[in-house]
Motif scaffolding. Structure first.
Motif, mmCIF file in Angstrom:
data_model
loop_
_atom_site.group_PDB
_atom_site.id
_atom_site.type_symbol
_atom_site.label_atom_id
_atom_site.label_comp_id
_atom_site.label_asym_id
_atom_site.label_seq_id
_atom_site.Cartn_x
_atom_site.Cartn_y
_atom_site.Cartn_z
ATOM 1 N N GLY A 1 18.759 -8.522 -27.389
ATOM 2 C CA GLY A 1 20.065 -9.093 -27.664
ATOM 3 C C GLY A 1 21.049 -8.975 -26.523
ATOM 4 N N LEU A 2 20.740 -8.149 -25.519
ATOM 5 C CA LEU A 2 21.647 -7.956 -24.383
ATOM 6 C C LEU A 2 21.145 -8.614 -23.100
ATOM 7 N N ARG A 3 19.965 -9.172 -23.127
ATOM 8 C CA ARG A 3 19.365 -9.632 -21.868
ATOM 9 C C ARG A 3 20.152 -10.762 -21.197
ATOM 10 N N CYS A 4 20.739 -11.627 -21.980
ATOM 11 C CA CYS A 4 21.512 -12.714 -21.375
ATOM 12 C C CYS A 4 22.699 -12.154 -20.606
ATOM 13 N N PHE A 5 23.242 -11.048 -21.084
ATOM 14 C CA PHE A 5 24.339 -10.368 -20.402
ATOM 15 C C PHE A 5 23.841 -9.549 -19.215
ATOM 16 N N ASP B 1 11.969 -20.620 -14.814
ATOM 17 C CA ASP B 1 11.338 -19.680 -13.885
ATOM 18 C C ASP B 1 11.433 -18.240 -14.372
ATOM 19 N N HIS B 2 12.163 -18.013 -15.483
ATOM 20 C CA HIS B 2 12.368 -16.635 -15.954
ATOM 21 C C HIS B 2 12.148 -16.534 -17.456
ATOM 22 N N LEU B 3 11.014 -17.025 -17.910
ATOM 23 C CA LEU B 3 10.713 -16.939 -19.334
ATOM 24 C C LEU B 3 10.411 -15.515 -19.775
ATOM 25 N N GLU B 4 10.298 -14.596 -18.827
ATOM 26 C CA GLU B 4 10.132 -13.183 -19.207
ATOM 27 C C GLU B 4 11.345 -12.675 -19.984
ATOM 28 N N MET B 5 12.446 -13.434 -19.934
ATOM 29 C CA MET B 5 13.625 -13.089 -20.726
ATOM 30 C C MET B 5 13.248 -12.886 -22.189
ATOM 31 N N ILE C 1 29.607 -3.934 -23.176
ATOM 32 C CA ILE C 1 28.699 -3.416 -24.204
ATOM 33 C C ILE C 1 29.497 -2.547 -25.171
ATOM 34 N N ASP C 2 29.269 -2.757 -26.435
ATOM 35 C CA ASP C 2 29.962 -2.007 -27.481
ATOM 36 C C ASP C 2 29.506 -0.547 -27.431
ATOM 37 N N PRO C 3 30.405 0.383 -27.131
ATOM 38 C CA PRO C 3 29.971 1.789 -27.023
ATOM 39 C C PRO C 3 29.507 2.377 -28.347
ATOM 40 N N THR C 4 29.952 1.813 -29.460
ATOM 41 C CA THR C 4 29.542 2.344 -30.766
ATOM 42 C C THR C 4 28.246 1.723 -31.258
ATOM 43 N N ASP C 5 27.865 0.607 -30.685
ATOM 44 C CA ASP C 5 26.633 -0.084 -31.076
ATOM 45 C C ASP C 5 26.089 -0.768 -29.829
ATOM 46 N N PRO C 6 25.453 -0.031 -28.946
ATOM 47 C CA PRO C 6 25.137 -0.514 -27.596
ATOM 48 C C PRO C 6 24.055 -1.586 -27.491
ATOM 49 N N VAL C 7 23.727 -2.243 -28.590
ATOM 50 C CA VAL C 7 22.828 -3.395 -28.495
ATOM 51 C C VAL C 7 23.607 -4.704 -28.635
ATOM 52 N N CYS D 1 16.893 -20.126 -33.627
ATOM 53 C CA CYS D 1 16.580 -19.040 -32.703
ATOM 54 C C CYS D 1 17.833 -18.234 -32.373
ATOM 55 N N GLY D 2 17.712 -16.900 -32.389
ATOM 56 C CA GLY D 2 18.843 -16.021 -32.136
ATOM 57 C C GLY D 2 19.279 -15.956 -30.693
ATOM 58 N N LEU D 3 18.460 -16.423 -29.766
ATOM 59 C CA LEU D 3 18.867 -16.548 -28.367
ATOM 60 C C LEU D 3 19.246 -18.011 -28.138
ATOM 61 N N GLU D 4 20.516 -18.307 -28.351
ATOM 62 C CA GLU D 4 20.985 -19.689 -28.332
ATOM 63 C C GLU D 4 21.071 -20.225 -26.907
#
Length: 520
Positions: free
Chosen positions: A245-249, A229-233, A311-317, A180-183
């Protein structure tokens, strides 16, 4: 040999106690006349040195090179633990060898809360912290069947050398890159050593109550252990939460607090906190000394520019990487560093962006070795700094009625009969040939019956002779055991310690038990 005249027992290295206990010119007492010990302290020197190691290997899409680096370098850690060197040439290994080692491998994949994600094949719980035995990335030459965890002990050590153990670990650790990509690296470890170790759990039977527990994280990403309690992540329909890809941040409040995870890990060894060691090879900046070292030495790591989440300004994801080398790109592992900081000197952190992992393996091995070479006692012992001796005697109980080991420098024929009831004052031993006072490594204290009626031999084990050197004590001049009070302890934190000196051999017989009998 130092002694207090003919009347005092050189055989104990107990000279200060003899002077304190003597009520007459002679400090000998007849059997049954000696006072009982003020207290006893159990020793466990005869038990094998046990280590249970759990290694979390990130199996997300960016970890192929790192998994190869782990397989190529883990032999350095295992060889040091199992066959420690003698770097100072004193004839004694740098630390006691690990005689009973277990190693299990888990992944960072804890699923995606039931939400379907392209990188999470098991969306419910992923690998759930369970040990993995059939890794999809195993290279050619790996055994067709691997055990749930690797084990090397006295039963198979002769036929299972460290190199073979390292080879098998390289096979187990080749988890591939389909996780899984969300480690959820921290939650995976917490689950592995708590819920999964319980009866009925997938890892049940791995963890021994008397082992040193070693937890190692290998990852190039920040931890994203999502609170239940926050599986909406994980809900891709929630555009208001931002790019997946940014939600953990973006939503740290959706994550399990680091303090809660640390508390759960500490609870596994709540009775023996020193028996929990942490190793981290993660994305700390490559050339940032503030972020490499023991947990208590990296207090300023989180303030390092390379550890800031931006956040990377050149690739903001994406978040800007903390390091970018031939090994790949890594993200600032702020939460994982906080765990290492919480464990202080029992933790070690190094960078996954290094091409050479030898210093990382040496650092983790050093934390384990430090624990092995500093065995803390349950309580402090009475200690006389002028003689560098404690007023305690070590009594070994053999598993049967075999004789105590003979010491050619002081044969048992020259020692008067004795029993534990004669302690602390025994008539001295004299060499049968010369008549000189002598001090055997082990002195026969006769037979005693176990509760089951079995007869077992008791042996008095010599306290190694040391002399004051400034405000410290010298290295031991003889084989035996010796005591180091907390004031002189090198353990972190300082503690009362007992050391056993016998060159490469064991001081206590396999299967025996031992205790210290102390006289105030």
């Amino acid at each position: 040999m130092t002694h207090l005249g003919a009347a005092c027992p050189a055989s104990h290295r107990f000279l200060a106690a003899c002077a304190l206990l003597a009520a007459s010119p002679a400090c000998y007492r007849s059997e049954g006349d000696s006072p009982p010990p003020s207290f006893t302290v159990p020793l466990a020197p005869a038990a094998p040195v046990r280590v249970d190691m759990v290694v979390m290997v990130d199996n997300s899409g960016s970890m192929s090179q790192e998994q190869r680096a782990l397989a190529a370098s883990v032999h350095l850690l295992l060889e040091d633990l199992l066959d420690p060197p003698d770097t100072d040439g004193d004839g004694t290994p740098d630390h006691p060898p690990v005689e009973d080692l277990r190693v299990g491998v888990i992944s960072s994949d804890m699923g995606s809360g039931g939400y379907r994600l392209s990188t999470c094949s098991n969306s419910d719980v992923g690998d759930n912290g369970c040990f993995l035995r059939d890794p999809p990335g195993a290279p050619a030459g790996c055994p067709s069947t691997l055990p749930l965890f690797l084990s090397r002990d006295g039963a198979n050590a002769a036929t299972y050398p460290p190199a073979d153990l390292a080879r098998d670990f390289g096979c187990l650790g080749a988890l591939g890159t389909s996780g899984c990509g969300l480690e959820q690296q921290l939650e995976a470890m917490r689950h592995a050593v708590t819920d999964d170790m319980a009866p009925g759990g997938c890892n049940f039977g791995f963890l021994r109550p008397d082992s040193v527990l070693v937890l190692i994280w290998i990852t190039d990403e920040e931890d994203c252990s999502v609170s239940p309690d926050h599986l909406e992540m994980f809900d891709t329909s929630r555009a208001d939460l931002g790019h997946l890809g940014l939600r953990c941040f973006l939503h740290p409040d959706f994550l399990v607090p680091v303090a809660d995870l640390v508390a759960s890990l500490r609870a596994v060894r709540s009775d023996r906190p020193r028996d929990l060691v942490v190793g981290v090879i993660a994305g700390v900046p490559l050339d940032e000394p503030l972020c490499v070292g023991t947990g208590d030495a990296i207090a300023r790591c989180l303030a390092s520019p390379g550890m800031q989440e931006t956040i990377d300004p050149t690739d903001p994801v994406y978040v800007l990487p903390s390091c970018h080398t031939a090994m790949g790109i890594a993200s600032p592992p702020r939460r994982i560093v906080q765990v290492a900081q919480a464990f202080g000197a029992s933790a070690y952190v190094d960078s996954i962006c290094k091409e050479d992992w030898s210093t990382a393996m040496a650092g983790i091995g050093g934390r384990i070795a430090d624990r092995l070479r500093h065995p803390c006692l349950d309580r402090e012992l009475p200690f006389d700094p002028t003689s560098c001796a404690t007023r305690c005697l070590a009594v070994e109980t053999l598993p049967d009625d075999r004789p105590c080991e003979e010491d050619p420098s002081c044969p048992s024929a020259g020692c008067p009969p004795a029993s534990p009831r004669d302690l602390p004052a025994l008539s001295p031993c004299r060499h049968p040939s010369s008549g000189e006072l002598c001090d055997p490594l082990k002195r026969d204290l006769g037979l005693g019956a176990t509760p089951a009626g079995r007869m077992v031999r008791r042996c008095l084990v010599r306290q190694a002779s040391r002399t004051p050197t400034g405000d410290r004590c010298s290295a031991p001049a003889t084989s035996g055991w010796f005591y180091v009070p907390p004031l002189h302890s090198a353990a972190v934190p300082p503690c009362p310690e007992a050391f056993f000196v016998r060159g490469a051999a064991r001081l206590f017989d396999p299967g025996s038990t031992a205790e210290l009998r102390c006289f105030d």
